[in-house]
Design a protein around this motif. Structure first.
Motif, short mmCIF file in Angstrom:
data_model
loop_
_atom_site.label_atom_id
_atom_site.label_comp_id
_atom_site.label_asym_id
_atom_site.label_seq_id
_atom_site.Cartn_x
_atom_site.Cartn_y
_atom_site.Cartn_z
N THR A 3 -3.16 -10.61 9.56
CA THR A 3 -4.39 -10.28 10.25
C THR A 3 -5.47 -9.95 9.22
O THR A 3 -5.18 -9.78 8.04
N ALA A 4 -6.70 -9.86 9.69
CA ALA A 4 -7.80 -9.50 8.80
C ALA A 4 -7.57 -8.11 8.23
O ALA A 4 -7.89 -7.85 7.06
N HIS A 5 -7.01 -7.22 9.04
CA HIS A 5 -6.76 -5.86 8.58
C HIS A 5 -5.72 -5.86 7.46
O HIS A 5 -5.88 -5.16 6.45
N HIS A 6 -4.68 -6.63 7.62
CA HIS A 6 -3.63 -6.73 6.61
C HIS A 6 -4.21 -7.29 5.31
O HIS A 6 -3.90 -6.78 4.22
N THR A 7 -5.03 -8.30 5.43
CA THR A 7 -5.65 -8.91 4.25
C THR A 7 -6.56 -7.91 3.54
O THR A 7 -6.55 -7.82 2.31
N ALA A 8 -7.32 -7.14 4.31
CA ALA A 8 -8.21 -6.14 3.72
C ALA A 8 -7.41 -5.05 3.00
O ALA A 8 -7.79 -4.63 1.91
N LEU A 9 -6.32 -4.62 3.61
CA LEU A 9 -5.49 -3.59 2.98
C LEU A 9 -4.87 -4.12 1.69
O LEU A 9 -4.80 -3.39 0.70
N THR A 10 -4.42 -5.36 1.72
CA THR A 10 -3.84 -5.96 0.52
C THR A 10 -4.87 -6.03 -0.60
O THR A 10 -4.56 -5.74 -1.76
N LEU A 37 -6.19 8.09 -7.21
CA LEU A 37 -6.03 6.64 -7.04
C LEU A 37 -4.62 6.29 -6.59
O LEU A 37 -4.42 5.47 -5.69
N LYS A 38 -3.63 6.93 -7.20
CA LYS A 38 -2.24 6.66 -6.84
C LYS A 38 -1.95 7.10 -5.41
O LYS A 38 -1.20 6.44 -4.68
N LYS A 39 -2.54 8.20 -4.99
CA LYS A 39 -2.35 8.69 -3.63
C LYS A 39 -2.94 7.71 -2.62
O LYS A 39 -2.32 7.40 -1.60
N GLN A 40 -4.14 7.19 -2.92
CA GLN A 40 -4.77 6.20 -2.05
C GLN A 40 -3.93 4.93 -1.98
O GLN A 40 -3.76 4.35 -0.90
N LYS A 41 -3.42 4.50 -3.13
CA LYS A 41 -2.61 3.29 -3.18
C LYS A 41 -1.33 3.45 -2.37
O LYS A 41 -0.94 2.55 -1.62
N GLN A 46 1.95 2.35 2.48
CA GLN A 46 2.65 2.81 3.69
C GLN A 46 2.09 2.14 4.93
O GLN A 46 2.84 1.77 5.84
N GLN A 47 0.77 1.98 4.98
CA GLN A 47 0.16 1.30 6.12
C GLN A 47 0.61 -0.14 6.20
O GLN A 47 0.89 -0.66 7.28
N LEU A 48 0.70 -0.81 5.05
CA LEU A 48 1.16 -2.20 5.02
C LEU A 48 2.62 -2.30 5.48
O LEU A 48 2.99 -3.24 6.16
N ALA A 49 3.44 -1.34 5.09
CA ALA A 49 4.85 -1.35 5.47
C ALA A 49 5.03 -1.17 6.97
O ALA A 49 6.02 -1.66 7.54
N GLN A 50 4.12 -0.47 7.60
CA GLN A 50 4.22 -0.24 9.05
C GLN A 50 3.80 -1.45 9.88
O GLN A 50 4.06 -1.49 11.08
#
Length: 51
Positions: A3-10, A37-41, A46-50
């Motif tokens: 999805t566009a959201h997945h692409t944006a997160l990647t 930066l590491k916390k944001q990453k 985690q969002q991508l894994a869900q």
């Protein structure tokens, strides 16, 4: 299918990864900035894994 959201997160994950590399290569890396930066990453990972 991505999805566009997945692409944006990647893309954000890749940008954060590059920012971390850049910060660690500085003569005096900012530990607080690296931690943020590491916390944001991690949050994005985690969002991508869900998905």
């Amino acid at each position: 299918m991505q999805t566009a959201h997945h692409t944006a997160l990647t893309a954000k994950h890749a940008i954060l990864d590059q920012q971390i590399v850049t910060e660690t290569q500085r003569p005096l890396p900012d530990a607080a900035a690296l931690a943020a930066l590491k916390k944001q990453k991690l949050k994005i990972k985690q969002q991508l894994a869900q998905m």
